[in-house]
Design a protein around this motif. Structure first.
Motif, PDB file in Angstrom:
ATOM      1  N   SER A  22       0.847  -1.195   0.000  1.00 21.59           N
ATOM      2  CA  SER A  22       0.000   0.000   0.000  1.00 21.59           C
ATOM      3  C   SER A  22       0.881   1.243   0.000  1.00 21.59           C
ATOM      4  O   SER A  22       2.020   1.223   0.474  1.00 21.59           O
ATOM      5  CB  SER A  22      -0.907   0.003   1.232  1.00 21.59           C
ATOM      6  OG  SER A  22      -0.170   0.312   2.401  1.00 21.59           O
ATOM      7  N   PRO A  23       0.388   2.364  -0.547  1.00 26.44           N
ATOM      8  CA  PRO A  23       1.167   3.600  -0.493  1.00 26.44           C
ATOM      9  C   PRO A  23       1.587   3.982   0.919  1.00 26.44           C
ATOM     10  O   PRO A  23       2.688   4.498   1.135  1.00 26.44           O
ATOM     11  CB  PRO A  23       0.215   4.633  -1.104  1.00 26.44           C
ATOM     12  CG  PRO A  23      -0.631   3.832  -2.053  1.00 26.44           C
ATOM     13  CD  PRO A  23      -0.839   2.525  -1.356  1.00 26.44           C
ATOM     14  N   CYS A  24       0.727   3.731   1.870  1.00 29.76           N
ATOM     15  CA  CYS A  24       1.047   4.012   3.271  1.00 29.76           C
ATOM     16  C   CYS A  24       2.270   3.220   3.727  1.00 29.76           C
ATOM     17  O   CYS A  24       3.209   3.774   4.315  1.00 29.76           O
ATOM     18  CB  CYS A  24      -0.162   3.669   4.134  1.00 29.76           C
ATOM     19  SG  CYS A  24       0.139   3.595   5.902  1.00 29.76           S
TER      20      CYS A  24
ATOM     21  N   ARG B 270       4.522   1.690   1.798  1.00 32.15           N
ATOM     22  CA  ARG B 270       5.716   2.046   1.028  1.00 32.15           C
ATOM     23  C   ARG B 270       6.362   3.301   1.599  1.00 32.15           C
ATOM     24  O   ARG B 270       7.593   3.415   1.643  1.00 32.15           O
ATOM     25  CB  ARG B 270       5.358   2.230  -0.445  1.00 32.15           C
ATOM     26  CG  ARG B 270       5.010   0.921  -1.159  1.00 32.15           C
ATOM     27  CD  ARG B 270       5.154   1.059  -2.670  1.00 32.15           C
ATOM     28  NE  ARG B 270       4.259   2.072  -3.216  1.00 32.15           N
ATOM     29  CZ  ARG B 270       3.039   1.806  -3.668  1.00 32.15           C
ATOM     30  NH1 ARG B 270       2.558   0.571  -3.626  1.00 32.15           N
ATOM     31  NH2 ARG B 270       2.282   2.775  -4.173  1.00 32.15           N
TER      32      ARG B 270
ATOM     33  N   HIS C 155      -8.665   4.688   1.505  1.00 27.92           N
ATOM     34  CA  HIS C 155      -7.960   5.935   1.218  1.00 27.92           C
ATOM     35  C   HIS C 155      -8.265   6.999   2.265  1.00 27.92           C
ATOM     36  O   HIS C 155      -9.410   7.127   2.723  1.00 27.92           O
ATOM     37  CB  HIS C 155      -8.369   6.490  -0.159  1.00 27.92           C
ATOM     38  CG  HIS C 155      -7.917   5.646  -1.306  1.00 27.92           C
ATOM     39  ND1 HIS C 155      -8.635   4.544  -1.750  1.00 27.92           N
ATOM     40  CD2 HIS C 155      -6.807   5.721  -2.087  1.00 27.92           C
ATOM     41  CE1 HIS C 155      -7.992   3.993  -2.763  1.00 27.92           C
ATOM     42  NE2 HIS C 155      -6.890   4.681  -2.991  1.00 27.92           N
TER      43      HIS C 155
ATOM     44  N   HIS D  61       4.083  12.130  -4.054  1.00 30.85           N
ATOM     45  CA  HIS D  61       3.370  10.864  -4.257  1.00 30.85           C
ATOM     46  C   HIS D  61       1.861  10.942  -4.050  1.00 30.85           C
ATOM     47  O   HIS D  61       1.131  10.082  -4.567  1.00 30.85           O
ATOM     48  CB  HIS D  61       3.938   9.792  -3.322  1.00 30.85           C
ATOM     49  CG  HIS D  61       5.343   9.392  -3.635  1.00 30.85           C
ATOM     50  ND1 HIS D  61       5.653   8.500  -4.640  1.00 30.85           N
ATOM     51  CD2 HIS D  61       6.521   9.785  -3.095  1.00 30.85           C
ATOM     52  CE1 HIS D  61       6.966   8.334  -4.698  1.00 30.85           C
ATOM     53  NE2 HIS D  61       7.522   9.107  -3.770  1.00 30.85           N
ATOM     54  N   PHE D  62       1.373  11.929  -3.302  1.00 31.55           N
ATOM     55  CA  PHE D  62      -0.026  11.893  -2.889  1.00 31.55           C
ATOM     56  C   PHE D  62      -0.857  13.086  -3.354  1.00 31.55           C
ATOM     57  O   PHE D  62      -2.027  13.185  -2.994  1.00 31.55           O
ATOM     58  CB  PHE D  62      -0.110  11.775  -1.358  1.00 31.55           C
ATOM     59  CG  PHE D  62       0.604  10.578  -0.799  1.00 31.55           C
ATOM     60  CD1 PHE D  62       0.505   9.340  -1.418  1.00 31.55           C
ATOM     61  CD2 PHE D  62       1.389  10.680   0.335  1.00 31.55           C
ATOM     62  CE1 PHE D  62       1.161   8.229  -0.922  1.00 31.55           C
ATOM     63  CE2 PHE D  62       2.049   9.586   0.854  1.00 31.55           C
ATOM     64  CZ  PHE D  62       1.935   8.339   0.225  1.00 31.55           C
TER      65      PHE D  62
ATOM     66  N   ILE E 260      -3.980   9.452   0.311  1.00 32.74           N
ATOM     67  CA  ILE E 260      -2.997   8.447   0.728  1.00 32.74           C
ATOM     68  C   ILE E 260      -3.709   7.109   0.828  1.00 32.74           C
ATOM     69  O   ILE E 260      -4.591   6.927   1.676  1.00 32.74           O
ATOM     70  CB  ILE E 260      -2.348   8.810   2.075  1.00 32.74           C
ATOM     71  CG1 ILE E 260      -1.770  10.222   2.040  1.00 32.74           C
ATOM     72  CG2 ILE E 260      -1.264   7.787   2.433  1.00 32.74           C
ATOM     73  CD1 ILE E 260      -1.188  10.688   3.374  1.00 32.74           C
TER      74      ILE E 260
END
Length: 262
Positions: free
Chosen positions: A155-157, A159, A195, A236-237, A246
């Motif tokens: 997940s972006p979180c 990463r 999200h 990134h967000f 995010i």
């Protein structure tokens, strides 16, 4: 006009019982779709249970999800070692039996038809994950379900947390090891796409700081710089409309405990 935000100094290490952690957590909850989507899925899990006599929520925190789940069960037992969290938990779930002990010392009074362990393994050393979850499986009634929830490692979180701390959690190896040790049960691993969204950079930065506060952050030397975290958030967000989003996909491991043979 873009809101200015404090970006100097190191990322704060947030005490889970402190006011700064509480403010960041409330800000996160205000902007995420986690609770409605997670509760909807949990409702489906509950609907599939053979019995709904006892709920055991391990690491129940302040009790929002405990209260949601508890409405479907005759009795609720909650395990929560934090005294500050237990105060809120007792207000949210006044009829629940609340145990103050950690997983390795807790003694629930009876097996549970649903054992829920959500976002707790972050605070358990990785080498103890398997013994801890097997202990919870022992607390699960025959035909009942053990549900373990954790952030998805991609997940972006996660990463972002790995970028700044080197730490990334993953339920899949645990699921594989548990299946090897306990092959009689039914296993399923699924993901929920969640999200956090906000129009403000200062809020996005505060929530990003909350997200990188993994249990191991206090051991990182030097601590990540808040300006670097702000740059990461912008890069990134940022959404096309100028806001911020995010992703924090979470994994859900479901174990349906087998009934004894014969």
């Amino acid at each position: 006009m873009e809101v200015k935000t404090a970006e100097s100094g190191p990322v704060r290490v947030l005490d889970v019982s402190g006011a700064d952690y509480r403010r960041a957590f409330e800000q996160f909850l205000a902007g995420t779709d986690e609770k409605p989507l997670t509760h909807a899925r949990l409702g489906e899990v509950v609907a599939g249970l053979e019995n709904r006599r006892v709920l055991l929520d391990v690491g129940a925190g302040e009790g929002r999800t405990t209260a949601y789940l508890g409405q479907y069960f005759e009795r609720t037992v909650a395990v929560e070692p934090s005294a500050a969290m237990r105060e809120k938990l007792r207000l949210a779930c006044p009829d629940a039996v609340v145990l103050p002990d950690p997983i390795d010392r807790a003694q629930p009074p009876e097996p549970a038809d649903l054992v829920h362990l959500s976002h707790v393994l972050y605070y358990v050393p990785p080498q103890d994950w398997l013994p801890a979850v097997r202990r919870l499986l022992d607390w699960t009634a025959s035909g009942g379900t053990l549900l373990v929830v954790l952030q998805n490692p991609e997940s972006p979180c996660m990463r972002m947390a790995a970028h700044f701390t080197g730490v990334r959690y993953d339920l899949r190896p645990l699921a594989d090891r548990l299946r090897e040790r306990e092959p009689a049960h039914e296993y399923a691993l699924e993901s929920l796409d969640l999200h956090y969204r906000t129009d403000r950079l200062d809020e996005a930065l505060d929530v990003a700081e909350f997200m990188v506060n993994v249990a191991e952050l206090a051991t990182v030397d030097p601590l990540p710089d808040r300006a670097d975290l702000a740059a990461y958030v912008r890069r990134h967000f940022t959404r096309p409309d100028g806001g911020y989003a995010i992703g924090h996909t979470q994994d859900m491991l479901t174990v349906r405990r087998a009934r004894p043979a014969g």
